[in-house]
Each structure stands twice: as structure tokens, then as C-alpha cells.
Design a protein around this motif. Structure first.
Motif, short mmCIF file in Angstrom:
data_model
loop_
_atom_site.label_atom_id
_atom_site.label_comp_id
_atom_site.label_asym_id
_atom_site.label_seq_id
_atom_site.Cartn_x
_atom_site.Cartn_y
_atom_site.Cartn_z
N THR A 29 104.52 97.90 81.53
CA THR A 29 103.26 98.00 80.77
C THR A 29 102.33 98.77 81.49
O THR A 29 102.36 98.76 82.85
N LEU A 30 101.16 99.68 80.81
CA LEU A 30 100.13 100.24 81.65
C LEU A 30 98.90 100.11 80.88
O LEU A 30 99.04 100.23 79.66
N ARG A 31 97.94 99.53 81.43
CA ARG A 31 96.92 99.31 80.62
C ARG A 31 95.46 99.83 81.33
O ARG A 31 95.66 99.84 82.75
N MET A 32 94.68 100.74 80.49
CA MET A 32 93.60 101.45 81.02
C MET A 32 92.11 101.10 80.11
O MET A 32 92.46 101.01 79.03
N GLU A 33 91.09 100.97 80.82
CA GLU A 33 89.87 101.00 80.23
C GLU A 33 88.95 101.98 80.79
O GLU A 33 88.68 102.01 82.08
N ILE A 34 88.63 102.97 79.72
CA ILE A 34 88.08 104.01 80.09
C ILE A 34 86.67 104.20 79.39
O ILE A 34 86.44 103.32 78.44
N GLN A 35 85.83 105.11 79.87
CA GLN A 35 84.63 105.44 78.78
C GLN A 35 84.95 106.66 78.22
O GLN A 35 85.92 107.52 78.51
N SER A 36 84.21 106.83 77.06
CA SER A 36 84.65 108.19 76.33
C SER A 36 84.08 109.45 76.82
O SER A 36 83.26 110.01 76.17
N ASP A 37 84.20 109.64 78.16
CA ASP A 37 83.84 110.52 78.78
C ASP A 37 84.88 111.60 78.88
O ASP A 37 85.98 111.41 79.57
N PRO A 38 84.83 113.03 78.62
CA PRO A 38 85.76 113.91 78.69
C PRO A 38 86.29 114.39 80.22
O PRO A 38 87.22 114.58 80.29
N ALA A 39 85.29 113.80 81.00
CA ALA A 39 85.84 114.04 82.35
C ALA A 39 86.78 113.12 82.84
O ALA A 39 87.55 113.30 83.88
N GLU A 40 87.19 112.00 82.09
CA GLU A 40 88.10 111.03 82.41
C GLU A 40 89.59 111.39 81.80
O GLU A 40 90.51 110.71 82.22
N GLU A 90 90.18 101.37 75.03
CA GLU A 90 91.19 100.72 75.83
C GLU A 90 92.48 101.37 75.26
O GLU A 90 92.99 101.71 74.36
N ILE A 91 93.31 101.62 76.64
CA ILE A 91 94.53 102.21 76.39
C ILE A 91 95.75 101.26 77.00
O ILE A 91 95.68 100.72 78.03
N ASP A 92 96.71 101.05 75.90
CA ASP A 92 97.91 100.22 76.23
C ASP A 92 99.14 100.98 76.08
O ASP A 92 99.37 101.42 75.00
N LEU A 93 99.92 101.04 76.90
CA LEU A 93 101.32 101.57 77.00
C LEU A 93 102.47 100.49 77.20
O LEU A 93 102.12 99.44 78.17
N ALA A 94 103.12 100.14 76.25
CA ALA A 94 104.15 99.06 76.50
C ALA A 94 105.60 99.62 75.88
O ALA A 94 105.81 100.40 74.98
N VAL A 95 106.62 98.97 76.54
CA VAL A 95 107.87 99.39 75.97
C VAL A 95 108.59 98.05 75.32
O VAL A 95 108.46 97.10 75.89
N ARG A 96 108.79 98.22 74.08
CA ARG A 96 109.52 97.11 73.40
C ARG A 96 110.66 97.94 72.57
O ARG A 96 110.45 99.18 72.01
N ASP A 97 111.82 97.25 72.61
CA ASP A 97 113.04 97.83 71.85
C ASP A 97 113.39 99.30 71.94
O ASP A 97 113.46 99.87 71.13
N ALA A 98 113.45 99.68 73.24
CA ALA A 98 113.64 101.20 73.70
C ALA A 98 112.56 101.87 73.14
O ALA A 98 113.01 103.14 73.09
N CYS A 99 111.38 101.48 72.80
CA CYS A 99 110.52 102.41 72.43
C CYS A 99 109.05 102.36 72.97
O CYS A 99 108.79 101.22 73.44
N LEU A 100 108.50 103.40 73.38
CA LEU A 100 107.36 103.30 74.05
C LEU A 100 106.23 103.24 72.98
O LEU A 100 106.16 104.07 72.05
#
Lengths: 173, 112
Positions: A29-40, A90-100
Motif C-alpha cells: 500500500t502507499l498512502r500520501m496526504e498532500i495539499q492542493s498545490d500544483p507544485a506537489e 488524500e491518496i491511497d494506492l492498494a493492491v487487492r485481487d491482482a488489481c491496483l
């Protein structure tokens, strides 16, 4: 530039705390919390591409996930937050059942689902291409208005056939 | 603060070659558009946008190029995209703009 590196939690361990080797990376899994800044955006792209490649995705497939993510974040910044640079995403990436599974949560203005669609590409004009790109790059794209405000966007892409364009395959909920 | 995406502008007669560098996304696309449209004030006969040093571009960058295309068509100015990277070429293909723009990997051909 001045963009801060997003706060991340790149978790190589499964939910049960078991370390997953490269040959069995399916619980990462990958989790990120960012601000709505295009520089990010650039920092997010770097993190997401690294994550997708670690899952075994080809450079081409990982590039599509990165592009879809970038377009989704751009839409959030422009439309949900009207260009405000200090709102949470908030951004979450996770793998379940061979799917991202890519999940983006914002707390901005909701758009009626009927208004979120691709446009006629034969009409050559600036803008309005983001949703088309997202649907071409991912297997599924689904907007869910959150009851407490904002929107949850869920996109999926199969890890089995990730080089193809939209497959409507195993990740299509 | 946004660094300018346009690194150099060189002239070969009435042909202006704008060399772009770095990722073009929402953070930098407005500066790109402003710089490219401003170039038209110099009344070139042709504009060559050298994309060889652009590793990545999103739809906001594509929109800047489409805006430039629209403006050059109105003015009767030729526009060529030079040496887009695989990722930039990919987004042009996904948006079906690869057949709308004139694209070449030959600088000699682009500036002819």
C-alpha cells in the motif's frame, strides 16, 4: 519551486505485518496526504511511478497510472478546490485481487456524476481532456460523492494485463 | 515561484525554435502558454516547439499546445512539434492530437 515532499507511508508489509517479497508484492500500500498545490504534483508522480514499478508494472503501464493520477489531481485542484493551493487531498494506492486500486479523497465542491464525462475529441480545443485520459489509462474510474462533503474517486487497473489500454477486465467493478 | 519551461528561443531566419525543458503539468503549463503565445508577437513564419527535453506532459500542457495551434492557424503561422519523448507522444496519441499537430524528429525538417 518550494514543493514539499508529500507525507507518505510506503508500506512493504501486508495487513498482517508479514513482509512481502518482490515475488509476492500483492499487499503493498502507499498512502500520501498532500495539499492542493500544483507544485506537489511532480513529487506525487515520482512516488506513484516508483510504487507501480515495484509492483512489477512495466514502465509503460506505470506511466499510465501516473498520468491518470496526475489528471485526477489536476481536476481536484481546478474544479473541486477552484485552484486553492492549501486544501487537503488524500491518496491511497492498494493492491487487492491482482488489481491496483487508486483512491483519491477531496473535501471540495462535488460535481454531479452526470457532468463527469469525456468530450468529443474531434473538437480540437484546449481543455476537457482529463476524464478521457483517465478512462483510457485505467480499467475503471468511479466518482462517489462523500456524505460529509467532497468526493472519493476510485480508479483501478489490472496488474495481470496492465500494458493494455482499458480492459474492462478483472478490475471493472 | 515557477521556473520558466522555455529554456531558449533561437531564430533561423523567420523560424523561431522554442526549446522547452522539464515536466509540463498544472504547475508550469500557464507559463509555457504565456511564453509561447508571446513569441507570436515577434511575427515568425514558423514556430518549432522542441520537446526533446520534456520527459512528461499532462493535459494542461497539451491544452497550452492546442491554444498555440489555434492562434498560429489564425495568424497563418506554421507550427511544428520537434522530438516529443515517448510519454509526451503517448498523451498526444491518447487525446488523438498526434494527427492534428505536425510532429517530426528531424530538426532539419522542422526548421525547413
Amino acid at each position: 519551486m518550494g514543493a514539499e515532499t508529500p507525507r507518505t507511508n510506503n508500506d512493504p508489509a501486508g495487513d498482517d505485518g508479514t513482509f512481502m517479497s518482490e515475488s509476492a508484492p500483492m499487499n503493498r500500500t502507499l498512502r500520501m496526504e498532500i495539499q492542493s498545490d500544483p507544485a506537489e504534483l511532480k513529487s506525487v508522480r515520482v512516488e506513484v511511478e516508483s510504487f507501480a514499478r515495484a509492483l512489477g508494472m512495466t514502465e509503460h503501464a506505470a506511466g499510465k497510472v501516473v498520468l491518470a493520477m496526475d489528471e485526477a489531481l489536476t481536476n481536484i485542484i481546478r474544479h473541486a478546490y477552484d485552484g486553492a493551493a492549501d486544501r487537503p487531498i488524500e491518496i491511497d494506492l492498494a493492491v487487492r485481487d491482482a488489481c491496483l486500486h487508486v483512491t483519491l479523497r477531496d473535501y471540495g465542491r462535488q460535481a454531479p456524476r452526470a457532468t463527469i464525462h469525456s468530450r468529443d475529441l474531434s473538437d480540437v480545443r484546449p481543455g476537457g481532456l482529463g476524464v478521457h485520459i483517465m478512462t483510457k489509462c485505467m480499467d475503471s474510474v468511479d466518482y462517489q460523492p462523500a456524505p460529509d462533503g467532497g468526493t472519493t474517486l476510485i480508479m483501478t487497473k489490472s496488474l495481470r494485463d496492465s500494458d493494455n489500454e482499458r480492459t474492462n477486465g478483472p478490475c471493472h467493478d | 515561484m515557477t521556473d520558466s519551461p522555455i529554456q531558449t528561443i533561437t531564430w533561423e531566419g523567420k523560424v523561431a525554435v522554442a526549446s522547452i525543458a522539464g515536466d509540463i503539468d498544472l504547475h508550469r503549463s500557464a507559463a509555457l502558454q504565456q511564453g509561447l503565445l508571446g513569441l507570436l508577437d515577434e511575427q515568425p513564419q514558423k514556430v518549432v516547439v522542441d520537446l526533446s527535453a520534456v520527459p512528461y506532459m499532462d493535459s494542461s500542457g497539451v491544452a497550452s499546445l492546442v491554444k498555440l495551434l489555434s492562434r498560429t492557424r489564425k495568424l497563418g503561422v506554421a507550427l511544428v512539434l520537434l522530438s516529443p519523448s515517448p510519454k509526451v507522444r503517448s498523451i498526444l496519441e491518447i487525446t488523438r492530437l498526434d494527427s492534428v499537430f505536425t510532429i517530426t524528429d528531424s530538426k532539419q525538417e522542422a526548421t525547413a
